[in-house]
Design an enzyme around this catalytic site. Structure first.
Site: not given
Lengths: 340, 340
Positions: A273, A171, A49, A51
């Protein structure tokens, strides 16, 4: 704290853990300046982490951390997960003051500030809280709401079409927009589509660099629906792991992904969805890529989701807009962004 | 020429005449600088043209214009319309050199450069041509194509809806977008809607200032279709003149407006008129106002106009995007803007 936030950004945007930065400051010099003893940031699950990383950096430079201040973007954790608790590491290093920007909302990881205080450390919080929350919003949201942050991506014409009447959709948006969409994929934990979209478009759902190579991070690929995918589907090819969820229950989808420690889910289709997530208020952010094209007909990005009158339609809050060649990306959130 | 372009912008964006600016320069001083003898610009039909305005300004300041150079954003006109020909005015004033940015495409107004040359004036052209053309694009387009420049305005959700399923549409876009739309109305010559839109929405089609007052310029209000408007329709109220064209033939609509010297037509609906114009390639510019709202259902901005496959859909060229509160305006043109 600004430096700690900058350090935090060196960590990955994806992954189960939040991005955290930490700066260790020694006691003030006669000039009033406080020397930086060490800096650290979290590089992703399984690594130290922030720290602990900062303490190691200070030790590597031969600094004595006793009596030092730890400035950290998130409350130091209190639990032993993949690594040991940071609160204990700070106590062991003799840190006497901790400034953290926001508290840890985790039921197991939270409480570090309390532990530190019980051992005589002074703890302050709140500096740059909005920025710190923005930095960890997906993780924070997941721990608070017990489901991933859901970003819904659409790529449409100006009249809302995702394809022409004959189904052609490649596209609608241009190269710049598609490249941008791949950079977003490289920051999320999972991408979901329906079996319908998987069968129609045969997407790979990979994150690719502009030169076409696979990005270093590949999100989990999630297919939602009952139908089988053909063995030669591109989803079986190179990329992230594939998870086929044979359900139409979006709550079940999100609960399952939460168990997988998915913090940020990108939904790329199909319209059913998207509609189901919107029906249940489960979309946190929209990424609407818009191409300057009109089609006049063709399928739209979202199926009806129960709105019959304008006053009932949720208003999204635009956070940013990006011009991408002739296309445009509008990013909006369900809730307003806290003013930084 | 930059100064002349700046002066031209002081004229009105609407009206039958182009915006033109003119700077009169005296012979070079010993330092090489050329003194400005006078500046002028055109303030709209019936008022002096920029060249005549600049000559008057020079005379008012007591300057001798003989041997001077006229720098003007458009080729000086050659015909007597509402005012006399500028080419003659420049010759009478003893101007010996003319620099104009772009030629006049008018069959009656053009030819000024030729007249000037025949009388011994040296004439050069082409400086800042792209900017000068941009400045007069509506007028230039109308004179070249014998129909107004057509701007199609849409105000939709991100999924292309102009209303919810129950027909509610006030307001999809927010205050900033609506205010912007009124500033655009105040710059156009005419606004068109179908009788369907007029009967459904009862629009006033006025240009209003942000405080709700009528703007100084009110465009011609055009209603296209066969049905009568009720006597209490807001279109009969304060605002520009009302023209009801009882036709569905968009060529006829544009030809009629061309006869009215309409240079810039703003089409605000409905979907059938938008579709008909698109079918015939008669839309020059899109103003797509987009609100961060999804509806999932409801009418869209454009009826089908014959596109069945993506490759056949015209690609528009984005010129600008504006963030307007939470909304967005995308401006795109049918043809790329000439690089300035």
């Amino acid at each position: 704290m600004d430096r700690a936030l900058t350090l935090a950004l060196r960590g990955p945007a994806h992954g189960p853990n939040p991005r955290v930065g930490c700066v260790l400051l020694g006691p003030p010099a006669p000039t009033g300046d406080r020397p930086v003893l060490g800096e650290g940031w979290h590089r992703g699950a399984g690594t130290p982490h922030a720290e602990v990383d900062a303490l190691a950096a200070a030790r590597a430079r031969g600094h004595d951390t006793r009596g030092a201040t730890a400035v950290v973007t998130l409350e130091p954790c209190n639990h032993t997960g993949r690594t040991g608790p940071c609160a204990q590491a700070l106590l062991a290093a003799g840190i006497t003051h901790v400034e953290h920007a926001i508290p840890d909302p985790g039921t197991t990881s939270g409480g570090g500030a309390q532990t530190l205080r019980e051992h005589g450390v002074t703890v302050t919080t709140g500096t740059r809280a909005a920025q710190a929350l923005e930095l960890v919003r997906h993780w924070h949201h997941a721990l608070t709401h017990h489901r991933p942050w859901v970003t819904l991506k659409t790529a449409t014409t100006l009249d809302g079409r995702v394809a022409a009447p004959d189904g052609t959709s490649r596209w609608i948006t241009g190269t710049a927009a598609r490249t941008h969409a791949h950079t977003v994929r490289a920051t999320v934990d999972a991408i979901a589509v329906t079996t319908g979209t998987a069968l129609t478009d045969d997407p790979a759902l990979t994150a690719r660099t502009p030169d076409g190579h696979l990005a270093a991070h590949q999100p989990l690929r999630v297919v939602v629906g009952h139908r089988d995918l053909p063995p030669d589907a591109r989803l079986h090819g190179a990329g992230g792991p594939l998870l086929h969820l044979r359900t139409h229950d979006v709550h079940h989808v999100l609960a399952t992904l939460h168990e997988h420690e998915t913090r940020h889910l990108l939904v790329e289709g199909g319209p059913a969805l998207a509609g189901a997530l919107l029906t249940h208020g489960l979309v946190d952010e929209l990424h609407a890529y818009l191409a300057p094209v009109l089609l006049g007909a063709g399928p739209t990005a979202v199926t009806p989701f129960g709105i019959t009158t304008l006053a009932d339609a949720p208003r999204w809050h635009t956070t940013t807009t990006h011009r991408l060649g002739d296309d445009l990306l509008l990013v909006a959130r369900a809730t307003p962004t806290t003013e930084a």
